[in-house]
Design an enzyme around this catalytic site. Structure first.
Site, PDB file in Angstrom:
ATOM      1  N   ILE A 113       0.841  -1.192   0.000  1.00  0.00           N
ATOM      2  CA  ILE A 113       0.000   0.000   0.000  1.00  0.00           C
ATOM      3  C   ILE A 113       0.878   1.244   0.000  1.00  0.00           C
ATOM      4  O   ILE A 113       1.975   1.242   0.569  1.00  0.00           O
ATOM      5  CB  ILE A 113      -0.984  -0.009   1.203  1.00  0.00           C
ATOM      6  CG1 ILE A 113      -1.973   1.164   1.104  1.00  0.00           C
ATOM      7  CG2 ILE A 113      -0.255  -0.035   2.540  1.00  0.00           C
ATOM      8  CD1 ILE A 113      -3.193   1.047   2.004  1.00  0.00           C
ATOM      9  N   CYS A 114       0.404   2.271  -0.691  1.00  0.00           N
ATOM     10  CA  CYS A 114       1.027   3.594  -0.690  1.00  0.00           C
ATOM     11  C   CYS A 114       2.440   3.529  -1.281  1.00  0.00           C
ATOM     12  O   CYS A 114       2.619   3.167  -2.433  1.00  0.00           O
ATOM     13  CB  CYS A 114       1.005   4.131   0.740  1.00  0.00           C
ATOM     14  SG  CYS A 114       1.023   5.910   0.895  1.00  0.00           S
ATOM     15  N   HIS A 115       3.470   3.861  -0.487  1.00  0.00           N
ATOM     16  CA  HIS A 115       4.854   3.800  -0.951  1.00  0.00           C
ATOM     17  C   HIS A 115       5.434   2.389  -0.871  1.00  0.00           C
ATOM     18  O   HIS A 115       6.575   2.169  -1.263  1.00  0.00           O
ATOM     19  CB  HIS A 115       5.750   4.715  -0.104  1.00  0.00           C
ATOM     20  CG  HIS A 115       5.510   6.181  -0.315  1.00  0.00           C
ATOM     21  ND1 HIS A 115       4.470   6.858   0.276  1.00  0.00           N
ATOM     22  CD2 HIS A 115       6.189   7.093  -1.044  1.00  0.00           C
ATOM     23  CE1 HIS A 115       4.517   8.132  -0.079  1.00  0.00           C
ATOM     24  NE2 HIS A 115       5.547   8.302  -0.882  1.00  0.00           N
TER      25      HIS A 115
END
Length: 188
Positions: A113-115
């Protein structure tokens, strides 16, 4: 969630200092709630320092095992939370990259998720994959050969990806479902 579709499964969560607290805590809570065991792997022992919105200190999490001592065959799935500093350090760590590459080779599910997907790009395991991430790393993912889309949850082969903490409800539901569909649990 009262049923235990992940009973007997063990999920590795790979993170280090700078991890976005909710991106570790919420998926871990969803997995525990579905009956899984989780183990926090990191590149140093002791505690890792969490952040909120990348900026503010947000407590810490105790490391349960060094990634250098972890074996992919002991886990049924892998979660890569975000936070800018976290994957930036993981992708510089040879043990973390070796673990991720070996885990991908097992075919078992991996969620980022995300980075978090930044580590996957560095490990060179996303060529030809359709995925999503935080907007600022999408060029890096494209350069690593991925097709990047802007969707809440993207599932392609063994990978489950989401963009940001706003996607956590959908991400958590997707990982529990996909981890439950994957192969039977490893022998304990």
């Amino acid at each position: 969630m009262t049923h235990h579709e992940l009973h007997g499964r063990t999920v590795a969560i790979l993170a280090t200092d700078g991890v976005e607290r909710v991106e570790l805590e919420e998926p871990r809570g969803a997995l525990l709630g579905a009956g899984a065991r989780t183990e926090l792997l990191s590149i140093h022992d002791g505690d890792i320092l969490a952040r909120q919105l990348d900026m503010d200190p947000a407590g810490s999490f105790p490391v349960q095992r060094l990634v250098s001592n972890a074996k992919p065959e002991n886990y049924d799935a892998l979660v890569l939370p975000g936070g800018t500093m976290n994957p930036d350090q993981l992708r510089m760590d040879p043990d973390a990259l070796a673990f991720v590459k070996a885990f991908v080779a097992t075919g078992k599910p991996i969620a980022a998720i995300c980075h978090g997907a930044w580590t996957l790009a560095e490990a060179d395991v996303i060529r030809g994959l359709r995925l999503t991430s935080w907007p600022s790393i999408r060029t890096d993912l494209r350069n690593a050969g991925a097709e990047v889309v802007d969707e809440e949850v993207v599932i392609d082969r063994q990978f489950i990806t989401s963009r940001s903490p706003d996607d956590l409800p959908a991400f958590c539901a997707a990982i529990v479902e996909r981890f439950a569909e994957s192969r039977q649990p490893q022998a304990a």
